[in-house]
Write an enzyme that holds these catalytic residues in place. Structure first.
Site, PDB file in Angstrom:
ATOM      1  N   GLU A   1       0.981   3.780   1.913  1.00  0.00           N
ATOM      2  CA  GLU A   1       1.492   4.132   3.237  1.00  0.00           C
ATOM      3  C   GLU A   1       2.683   3.250   3.630  1.00  0.00           C
ATOM      4  OE1 GLU A   1      -3.116   4.361   3.609  1.00  0.00           O
ATOM      5  OE2 GLU A   1      -1.633   3.292   2.402  1.00  0.00           O
TER       6      GLU A   1
ATOM      7  N   CYS B   1      -5.995   1.873   6.034  1.00  0.00           N
ATOM      8  CA  CYS B   1      -6.640   0.641   6.499  1.00  0.00           C
ATOM      9  C   CYS B   1      -5.992   0.197   7.816  1.00  0.00           C
ATOM     10  CB  CYS B   1      -6.495  -0.452   5.443  1.00  0.00           C
ATOM     11  SG  CYS B   1      -4.796  -1.072   5.243  1.00  0.00           S
TER      12      CYS B   1
ATOM     13  N   CYS C   1      -2.213  -0.600   7.554  1.00  0.00           N
ATOM     14  CA  CYS C   1      -1.392   0.604   7.465  1.00  0.00           C
ATOM     15  C   CYS C   1      -1.382   1.371   8.782  1.00  0.00           C
ATOM     16  CB  CYS C   1      -1.873   1.481   6.315  1.00  0.00           C
ATOM     17  SG  CYS C   1      -1.575   0.715   4.694  1.00  0.00           S
TER      18      CYS C   1
ATOM     19  N   HIS D   1       0.855  -1.186   0.000  1.00  0.00           N
ATOM     20  CA  HIS D   1       0.000   0.000   0.000  1.00  0.00           C
ATOM     21  C   HIS D   1       0.891   1.236   0.000  1.00  0.00           C
ATOM     22  CE1 HIS D   1      -3.850  -1.988   1.840  1.00  0.00           C
ATOM     23  NE2 HIS D   1      -3.293  -2.741   0.905  1.00  0.00           N
TER      24      HIS D   1
END
Length: 154
Positions: free
Chosen positions: A57, A85, A88, A55
């Site tokens: 992040e 999420c 993360c 992701h």
């Protein structure tokens, strides 16, 4: 609104746009230090890297940690186009990020505010300042347009 927030969020949106062009879900992130110097910026790469943890992040946390040679990213601020999420937010707490600034909420996956508030959970050993809604309309448009186009193409 703090103009720095808008400036760095626009950088995150630019990263999200790059991700979308690559066929990745368009999420972008930027991490800055206490002096507002960009340490890292990236976007989702889960498909490209065949990595469910890639992701935006996570990618910027990894890059920033390598750059400063420390897994603790104290006094940093993470800007991300969509609410992080649970995976993360867990990494953000572990990295000791000072603040997360995000654009649009994510009612299905969001763990900074929508479904969970992991950054403010007093049971954890670190709490994260959360700022939401920066360039929210633009952030929401980028991701909605991506999925609208995917539905029309299939």
């Amino acid at each position: 609104m703090d103009l720095r927030y808008e400036h760095f969020m626009k950088m995150a949106i630019d990263q999200a746009t790059v991700a979308g062009r690559m066929g990745e879900v368009p999420v972008g992130a930027v991490i800055v230090d206490a002096d507002n110097q960009v340490i890292a910026q990236d976007h989702n790469r889960t498909i490209t890297n065949c990595d469910p943890s890639a992701h935006a992040e996570i990618n910027v946390l990894r890059a920033a940690a390598r750059k400063i040679q420390n897994y603790r990213l104290l006094s940093t601020t993470l800007y991300v186009s969509i609410e992080p999420c649970a995976m993360c937010m867990g990494a953000i707490v572990h990295a000791r990020i000072k603040a997360v600034v995000f654009g649009a909420t994510d009612p299905k996956w969001g763990a900074a505010e929508s479904l969970y508030q992991l950054g403010q959970d007093a049971r954890l050993n670190h709490q994260v300042e959360i700022v939401k809604g920066i360039c929210e309309d633009r952030c929401r448009f980028v991701i909605q347009e991506f999925f609208r186009n995917r539905r029309m193409a299939s």
